[in-house]
Scaffold this active site. Structure first.
Site, mmCIF file in Angstrom:
data_model
loop_
_atom_site.group_PDB
_atom_site.id
_atom_site.type_symbol
_atom_site.label_atom_id
_atom_site.label_comp_id
_atom_site.label_asym_id
_atom_site.label_seq_id
_atom_site.Cartn_x
_atom_site.Cartn_y
_atom_site.Cartn_z
ATOM 1 N N ASP A 58 0.834 -1.198 0.000
ATOM 2 C CA ASP A 58 0.000 0.000 0.000
ATOM 3 C C ASP A 58 0.870 1.250 0.000
ATOM 4 O OD1 ASP A 58 -1.801 2.037 0.379
ATOM 5 O OD2 ASP A 58 -2.473 1.372 2.364
ATOM 6 N N GLU A 137 30.517 10.989 7.573
ATOM 7 C CA GLU A 137 30.847 10.923 9.000
ATOM 8 C C GLU A 137 29.580 11.279 9.780
ATOM 9 O OE1 GLU A 137 34.030 13.652 9.667
ATOM 10 O OE2 GLU A 137 35.510 12.461 8.599
ATOM 11 N N GLU A 139 27.359 11.466 13.117
ATOM 12 C CA GLU A 139 27.452 11.535 14.576
ATOM 13 C C GLU A 139 26.097 11.215 15.201
ATOM 14 O OE1 GLU A 139 30.845 15.075 14.481
ATOM 15 O OE2 GLU A 139 28.720 15.576 14.699
ATOM 16 N N GLU A 219 32.685 11.442 20.615
ATOM 17 C CA GLU A 219 32.657 12.803 20.069
ATOM 18 C C GLU A 219 32.664 13.838 21.194
ATOM 19 O OE1 GLU A 219 32.753 15.142 17.981
ATOM 20 O OE2 GLU A 219 33.322 14.018 16.201
ATOM 21 N N GLU A 227 30.868 8.763 17.148
ATOM 22 C CA GLU A 227 31.025 8.781 15.694
ATOM 23 C C GLU A 227 31.676 7.480 15.255
ATOM 24 O OE1 GLU A 227 33.869 11.093 12.539
ATOM 25 O OE2 GLU A 227 32.657 12.367 13.855
ATOM 26 N N HIS A 276 29.104 14.979 8.158
ATOM 27 C CA HIS A 276 30.100 15.594 7.296
ATOM 28 C C HIS A 276 30.288 14.707 6.072
ATOM 29 C CE1 HIS A 276 31.636 16.996 11.463
ATOM 30 N NE2 HIS A 276 30.670 17.787 11.017
ATOM 31 N N ARG A 346 37.707 23.698 10.349
ATOM 32 C CA ARG A 346 36.400 23.095 10.602
ATOM 33 C C ARG A 346 35.307 24.116 10.902
ATOM 34 N NH1 ARG A 346 39.877 18.878 11.556
ATOM 35 N NH2 ARG A 346 39.030 16.792 11.181
ATOM 36 N N GLU A 365 35.091 18.304 1.838
ATOM 37 C CA GLU A 365 34.197 17.947 2.939
ATOM 38 C C GLU A 365 33.153 19.046 3.089
ATOM 39 O OE1 GLU A 365 34.231 17.205 7.807
ATOM 40 O OE2 GLU A 365 35.960 18.088 6.793
ATOM 41 N N ARG A 367 30.423 20.322 5.392
ATOM 42 C CA ARG A 367 30.211 20.085 6.806
ATOM 43 C C ARG A 367 28.816 20.463 7.309
ATOM 44 N NH1 ARG A 367 34.255 19.034 10.033
ATOM 45 N NH2 ARG A 367 33.409 20.265 11.777
#
Length: 477
Positions: A58, A137, A139, A219, A227, A276, A346, A365, A367
Site C-alpha cells: 500500500d 561521517e 554523529e 565525540e 562517531e 560531514h 572546521r 568535505e 560540513r
C-alpha cells in the site's frame, strides 16, 4: 561477512538462503523523508519470479507517496543488496527494493533510491566524471534514558546519560565520579568514555554485515556522543550503507538497553550531530579534484566548491531537513554556519582535508549536513550543486584560513551565512531549484511535495505550539 553491493543473480541469492537456512526475507525501502520501512515474507515466497514480479504493498500509507485511489505499488527485490540481519531471532535475509508502478512497471519517481541512481547516471552523461566517491561521517548520541511528550496542555523532554557532567552529584551506588566535562568528550578515554565497548560492538556488527569501517571514537558531546566512520563508495551504495548503519547502530544500542538518536541538536548548549560529507569525482580512475591550486585542488575541485557554496541555502532544505537542524547551525560548537571554504578549517562550510599528500585522497568535505537527512536525496543534491559549479565555472572566491567565529565585524559581515530556520531554507529552495531539475534527477512535482510536506507537517505545527522556555520568559508578563 556477507559482501554487500556486489553483483548477484537471483539464483545466487536463493543459494545464499539455503546456505544460511534463511526462514524469512525482509524487503526494505526508504520513504521520501528518509524513514526506512519493511515488509517480511516467508523465505518460501522468494523465488526467481519474485525478483521480476515483485511484492504488492500500500503506497498510500507511506509519507509523501501515493494517493489512496492509486495505492497499489510494487516492491521489487534487488539481488545485489542481500545481507543477513543480525538482530532477528528467525534467520532473516534483507533485500533492498526498487519501487515500481504495478500497471506501467515504471520506476517510481518518488523512490529516493531512484533519485540517487538518476544522479549517478546524470554525472556520467555530462562527461565531467564517471563516478563520485562519498564518505560520510555520521554523529549520534547514546542515551541511557529518554522521555518526551507533547499535548495541548503540556510538553516536555528529558534525556540522560550516565557519563555526562550533570550526573556528577547523582546518588549512584557508588558514584565513581568519572564523568565527562562539558564540551570535552572528543576522543576521551575510559573510564570517562563509558560507551567504547558498545561502539566496538557496533563497529564489528557493521563489518559482519559487509560495511567497511574506518574508525570509531567518542565525540565532543559529554552525554554519550559518538562517531563511527564508514568507508567510501558510490553515491547509491553509500546511501544504502548509511541507512543500514543507522539501523545497526540503533539496534545494537537497544540490545544493551540504550537509545541512539541522530537528531541534530538533542542537548542544549552542547555539540550537535553532524553528517560531514566527504566527496570526490573520478574519471578513468583518475582523481579530478587533485591539482596544483590552493590546498592541492584542481580547477574542477574549486568549481565544485563554488557550486556547493552558491546553492548551499537551497541545499540545506534537503541536507538539513528538520526544524531542529537549525538549532545545530549556530555559531560555536564547530557548527559550519559560514558559507566559505578553507583547508583544515572546521569552522568553514567546505573544508579541504590535508591529512594525506596523495592525489587520490584529495576531496571536499561539506560540513553543513546532518544525519536527519534522507541520504539518497542529500548526496544527490550535493552532487548536482557540484556539477553546476563545474559546468558554469563558478569560482568560490578567496578562502578564509582563520577562525571564522572570531573574525573582525567588518570581515564577518561579508561572509554569507547558512539559513537560520527550515522555513528560510525552504524559501531558498523555491527560488533556486533549477540545478536539481537537470537530467530529471529531481522533479518539480517531488520538490513541491517536499516543500509542502515540510511546511504543513513540521514547520507549521512547531509555530503553533508554545515552547517550554517561553513559559520561563513570558508567563509572568
Amino acid at each position: 561477512m556477507e559482501r554487500r553491493n556486489v553483483t548477484r543473480t537471483p539464483q545466487e541469492v536463493l543459494a545464499l538462503c539455503r546456505e544460511k537456512d534463511v526462514r524469512a526475507v525482509d524487503l526494505r525501502f526508504t520513504d521520501l523523508m528518509g524513514k526506512q520501512h519493511h515488509l517480511t515474507v516467508p523465505a518460501s515466497q522468494l523465488n526467481e519470479h519474485a525478483f521480476a514480479d515483485g511484492f504488492g504493498f500500500d503506497g498510500s500509507s507511506v509519507r509523501g507517496w501515493q494517493s489512496i485511489d492509486e495505492s497499489d505499488m510494487l516492491l521489487v527485490p534487488l539481488p545485489d543488496s542481500a545481507w543477513i540481519d543480525p538482530f532477528t531471532s528467525l534467520s532473516t535475509l534483507v533485500l533492498a527494493c526498487a519501487i515500481q508502478d504495478p500497471i506501467t512497471r515504471e520506476d517510481y519517481a518518488r523512490d529516493p533510491r531512484m533519485i540517487a541512481k538518476r544522479a549517478e547516471n546524470y554525472l556520467q552523461s555530462t562527461g565531467i566524471a564517471d563516478s563520485i566517491r562519498i564518505g560520510p561521517e555520521a554523529e549520534f548520541f547514546i542515551f541511557d534514558d529518554v522521555q518526551f511528550d507533547q499535548r495541548e496542555n503540556s510538553g516536555f523532554y528529558h534525556i540522560d546519560s550516565g557519563e555526562s557532567w550533570w550526573n556528577r552529584g547523582r546518588g549512584e551506588s557508588p558514584n565513581l565520579g568519572h564523568k565527562i566535562r562539558h564540551g570535552l568528550g572528543n576522543m576521551c578515554s575510559p573510564p570517562n568514555d563509558q560507551t567504547g565497548d558498545l561502539r566496538g560492538e557496533m563497529m564489528q556488527t557493521l563489518i559482519d554485515c559487509g560495511i567497511d569501517v574506518e574508525c570509531h571514537h567518542h565525540e565532543i558531546g559529554s552525554a554519550g556522543q559518538a562517531e563511527i566512520d564508514i568507508g567510501y563508495g558510490g553515491l547509491l551504495e553509500t546511501a544504502d550503507n548509511l541507512m543500514t548503519y543507522k539501523y545497526i547502530v540503533k539496534n545494537v544500542a537497544k540490545r544493551h538497553g540504550k537509545s541512539v538518536t541522530f537528531m541534530p541538536k538533542p542537548v542544549m548548549g552542547d555539540s550537535g550531530n553532524g553528517l560531514h560529507v566527504h566527496f570526490s569525482l573520478w574519471k578513468n580512475e583518475d582523481p579530478l579534484f587533485a591539482g596544483k591550486g590552493y590546498a592541492g585542488l584542481s580547477d574542477v575541485g574549486l568549481y565544485a566548491i563554488g557550486g556547493v557554496l552558491k546553492h548551499a541555502p537551497a541545499l540545506l532544505a534537503i541536507t538539513n531537513p528538520t526544524t531542529n537542524s537549525y538549532k545545530r547551525l549556530v555559531p560555536g560548537f564547530k557548527a559550519p554556519v559560514n558559507l566559505t571554504y578553507s583547508q583544515r578549517n572546521r569552522s568553514a562550510a567546505c573544508r579541504i582535508p590535508m591529512v594525506s599528500p596523495s592525489p587520490r585522497a584529495k576531496r571536499i568535505e561539506f560540513r553543513c549536513p546532518d544525519p536527519s537527512c534522507n541520504p539518497y536525496l542529500a548526496f544527490s543534491a550535493i552532487l548536482m550543486a557540484a556539477i553546476d559549479g563545474i559546468q558554469n565555472k563558478i569560482h568560490p572566491g578567496d578562502p578564509i584560513d582563520k577562525d571564522l567565529y572570531d573574525l573582525p565585524p567588518e570581515m564577518a559581515d561579508r561572509v554569507a551565512q547558512t539559513p537560520r530556520s527550515l522555513e528560510e531554507a525552504m524559501q531558498a529552495l523555491e527560488q533556486d531549484c533549477d540545478f536539481l531539475l537537470r537530467g530529471d534527477v529531481f522533479t518539480e512535482d517531488l520538490l513541491l511535495s517536499w516543500i509542502e510536506y515540510k511546511r504543513q507537517h513540521e514547520i507549521l505545527p512547531m509555530q503553533m505550539r508554545p515552547h517550554p522556555y517561553e513559559f520561563c520568559l513570558y508567563y509572568d508578563s
